[in-house]
Scaffold this active site. Structure first.
Site, mmCIF file in Angstrom:
data_model
loop_
_atom_site.group_PDB
_atom_site.id
_atom_site.type_symbol
_atom_site.label_atom_id
_atom_site.label_comp_id
_atom_site.label_asym_id
_atom_site.label_seq_id
_atom_site.Cartn_x
_atom_site.Cartn_y
_atom_site.Cartn_z
ATOM 1 N N GLY A 69 0.817 -1.205 0.000
ATOM 2 C CA GLY A 69 0.000 0.000 0.000
ATOM 3 C C GLY A 69 0.853 1.259 0.000
ATOM 4 O O GLY A 69 0.518 2.248 -0.659
ATOM 5 N N ASN A 148 -6.690 4.349 9.771
ATOM 6 C CA ASN A 148 -6.153 3.132 10.387
ATOM 7 C C ASN A 148 -6.097 3.188 11.906
ATOM 8 O O ASN A 148 -6.165 2.173 12.577
ATOM 9 C CB ASN A 148 -4.756 2.836 9.832
ATOM 10 C CG ASN A 148 -3.869 4.053 9.760
ATOM 11 O OD1 ASN A 148 -4.202 5.065 9.140
ATOM 12 N ND2 ASN A 148 -2.735 3.985 10.432
ATOM 13 N N GLN A 178 -7.465 0.435 4.576
ATOM 14 C CA GLN A 178 -8.236 -0.066 5.721
ATOM 15 C C GLN A 178 -9.677 -0.406 5.351
ATOM 16 O O GLN A 178 -10.353 -1.124 6.080
ATOM 17 C CB GLN A 178 -8.250 0.967 6.857
ATOM 18 C CG GLN A 178 -6.940 1.066 7.617
ATOM 19 C CD GLN A 178 -6.544 -0.220 8.334
ATOM 20 O OE1 GLN A 178 -7.368 -1.063 8.666
ATOM 21 N NE2 GLN A 178 -5.259 -0.381 8.583
ATOM 22 N N SER A 198 -3.881 -2.792 -0.011
ATOM 23 C CA SER A 198 -2.797 -3.662 0.440
ATOM 24 C C SER A 198 -3.337 -5.042 0.816
ATOM 25 O O SER A 198 -4.325 -5.151 1.541
ATOM 26 C CB SER A 198 -2.103 -3.021 1.650
ATOM 27 O OG SER A 198 -1.141 -3.902 2.174
ATOM 28 N N ALA A 199 -2.660 -6.074 0.345
ATOM 29 C CA ALA A 199 -3.160 -7.448 0.536
ATOM 30 C C ALA A 199 -3.139 -7.892 2.004
ATOM 31 O O ALA A 199 -4.036 -8.601 2.451
ATOM 32 C CB ALA A 199 -2.341 -8.422 -0.320
ATOM 33 N N HIS A 200 -2.113 -7.466 2.741
ATOM 34 C CA HIS A 200 -1.974 -8.046 4.089
ATOM 35 C C HIS A 200 -2.962 -7.496 5.115
ATOM 36 O O HIS A 200 -3.016 -7.961 6.255
ATOM 37 C CB HIS A 200 -0.528 -7.944 4.592
ATOM 38 C CG HIS A 200 -0.088 -6.583 5.047
ATOM 39 N ND1 HIS A 200 -0.139 -6.201 6.361
ATOM 40 C CD2 HIS A 200 0.431 -5.530 4.377
ATOM 41 C CE1 HIS A 200 0.346 -4.969 6.472
ATOM 42 N NE2 HIS A 200 0.694 -4.537 5.287
ATOM 43 N N THR A 240 9.355 -8.526 -11.683
ATOM 44 C CA THR A 240 8.659 -9.810 -11.796
ATOM 45 C C THR A 240 7.564 -9.887 -10.748
ATOM 46 O O THR A 240 7.772 -9.529 -9.593
ATOM 47 C CB THR A 240 9.665 -10.962 -11.628
ATOM 48 O OG1 THR A 240 10.684 -10.799 -12.620
ATOM 49 C CG2 THR A 240 8.995 -12.318 -11.817
ATOM 50 N N CYS A 328 3.294 1.898 12.792
ATOM 51 C CA CYS A 328 4.408 2.582 12.156
ATOM 52 C C CYS A 328 5.083 3.565 13.095
ATOM 53 O O CYS A 328 6.205 3.970 12.867
ATOM 54 C CB CYS A 328 3.918 3.319 10.926
ATOM 55 S SG CYS A 328 3.003 2.241 9.837
#
Ligand SMILES: *Cc1c(COP(=O)(O)O)cnc(C)c1O
Length: 389
Positions: A69, A148, A178, A198-200, A240, A328
């Site tokens: 993200g 967040n 979020q 963001s995937a996580h 990649t 963070c």
């Protein structure tokens, strides 16, 4: 036994995501290779992207895979550095994620005009400030969908219509990290031009992000790639592909398509039960952002007279994973920039804890948590020099 209550920082893998990863581990081909080993992976990526774009309500070609993200946010904002137009002003808010705030500061240090909008004490941006700042000089407006730290949800439709009226040329970007998985969102009908995902944060692994650019082919001229090289992602983002991550994200989207509506309700009930209990059983608390629309699983609480870090450590010793503000800012004792924007009072900003509930949490977790909280807050207040000030 650990009770994980930090789902806004990251989420555990969904069991179906784990399965998808395991069954894909032997597909090592490079999707850009022309041989069978590569083609098989390419096919799987395309299939995954179909599922992901369907879940998000986006056209497939409008989605660009990135590494996270933060990268998506950086890509959008830093495009201003290369803009050939005169309209290169950035408007953002004081409560954005650090990947927006710090990028905005970087831009400001590099001669890009930047405005940071204030928020009210409920965490909603000040619309009259937005109106004042918008002009023909505005290049990008970047306002997060959901915060967040406190979970507040901005009225994106209203913001979009103000932008349309005052600066129709400006690009409207929103940080959706979020919101995805916690709010029903259809990207095509959301009145924005670009978004970060963001995937996580939605039960898939770390290391994969998405950048959404509406009508990519027409709009890409307004954005500049951060990473040049190969032709991946329509030539917009080289490198990649994170093949395992992409397959995993598709599995997460599939599961969420099925479970999300029920889960939102269930998680909200757990969160509301938690807030009901602590409001009744612990005095001198503030539930931050409570009066604005909020994410279902976020509860950010200020416990007066004690420091957030002390609470976090005591809860950790008791087996509860929570956070002070955002992960963070861990390691720094700076008060949360979000709570400072709400209250401008370092003391209130210091004593806050973010509880973020997710799909693995239960009502039973809340019962255990409240028992421990009562004990620990009582103890910390009994030794606090702030208590009887
Ligand atoms: C987690 C988060 C990000 C950063 O995403 P990463 O994939 O961890 O870089 C950005 N914005 C918000 C609102 C977040 O919660």
């Amino acid at each position: 036994m650990n009770v994980y209550l930090d789902n806004n920082a990251t989420t555990p893998l969904h069991p179906e995501v784990k399965e998808a990863i395991i069954s894909f581990l032997d597909y090592y081909g490079n999707p850009s290779s022309m041989h069978e080993t590569g083609r098989m992976v390419k096919e799987k990526i395309e299939e995954s992207k179909d599922i992901i774009s369907q879940f998000l309500g986006a056209k497939k070609e409008d989605l660009i895979f990135t590494s996270c993200g933060s990268e998506s946010n950086n890509t959008v904002l830093k495009s201003l550095l290369f803009s050939k137009n005169k309209n290169n002003q950035l408007i953002t808010s004081k409560i954005e994620h650090p990947s927006v705030i710090e990028t905005a500061r970087f831009l400001k240090n590099n001669s890009i005009p930047v405005s940071f909008l204030n928020v009210d004490s409920n965490g909603l941006i000040l619309f009259d400030e937005l109106e004042e700042e918008l002009s023909s000089k505005t290049g990008i407006v970047s306002i997060m969908y959901a915060n967040n730290e406190i979970g507040t949800i901005q009225p994106i439709d209203k913001i979009a219509s103000i932008i349309k009226e005052k600066a129709p040329e400006a690009i409207f970007h929103t940080d959706l990290v979020q919101a995805i998985g916690k709010v029903n969102i259809n990207l095509s009908s959301l009145p924005i031009d670009a978004a970060s995902i963001s995937a996580h944060k939605l039960y898939a692994p770390k290391g994969l992000g998405l950048l959404y650019i509406k009508d990519f082919n027409k709009m890409k001229k307004n954005f500049t790639p951060l990473i040049h090289g190969g032709h991946q992602e329509q030539g917009f983002r080289a490198g990649t592909e994170n093949t395992l991550g992409i397959v995993a994200l598709a599995a997460a989207c599939k599961a969420l398509t099925r479970e999300m509506d029920e889960e939102i309700k269930r998680i909200k009930q757990i969160r509301d039960y938690f807030e009901f209990r602590i409001s009744n059983e612990i005095d001198n608390i503030i539930i931050n952002g409570k009066n604005s629309p909020r994410l279902c699983g976020t509860s950010n609480v200020t416990f007066k007279f004690v420091e957030g870090e002390s609470i976090l450590l005591r809860l950790d010793l008791n087996g509860f994973s929570v956070s002070t503000g955002s992960a963070c800012s861990t390691g720094s004792l700076e008060p949360s920039h979000v709570l400072m924007a709400l209250y401008n009072d370092p003391e209130l900003a210091h004593g806050s804890i973010r509880f973020s509930f997710g799909r693995e949490n239960t009502r039973d977790d809340v019962d255990k948590l409240v028992a421990v909280l009562k004990k620990e807050i009582g103890y910390l207040r009994s030794i606090s020099p702030l208590k009887n000030k």
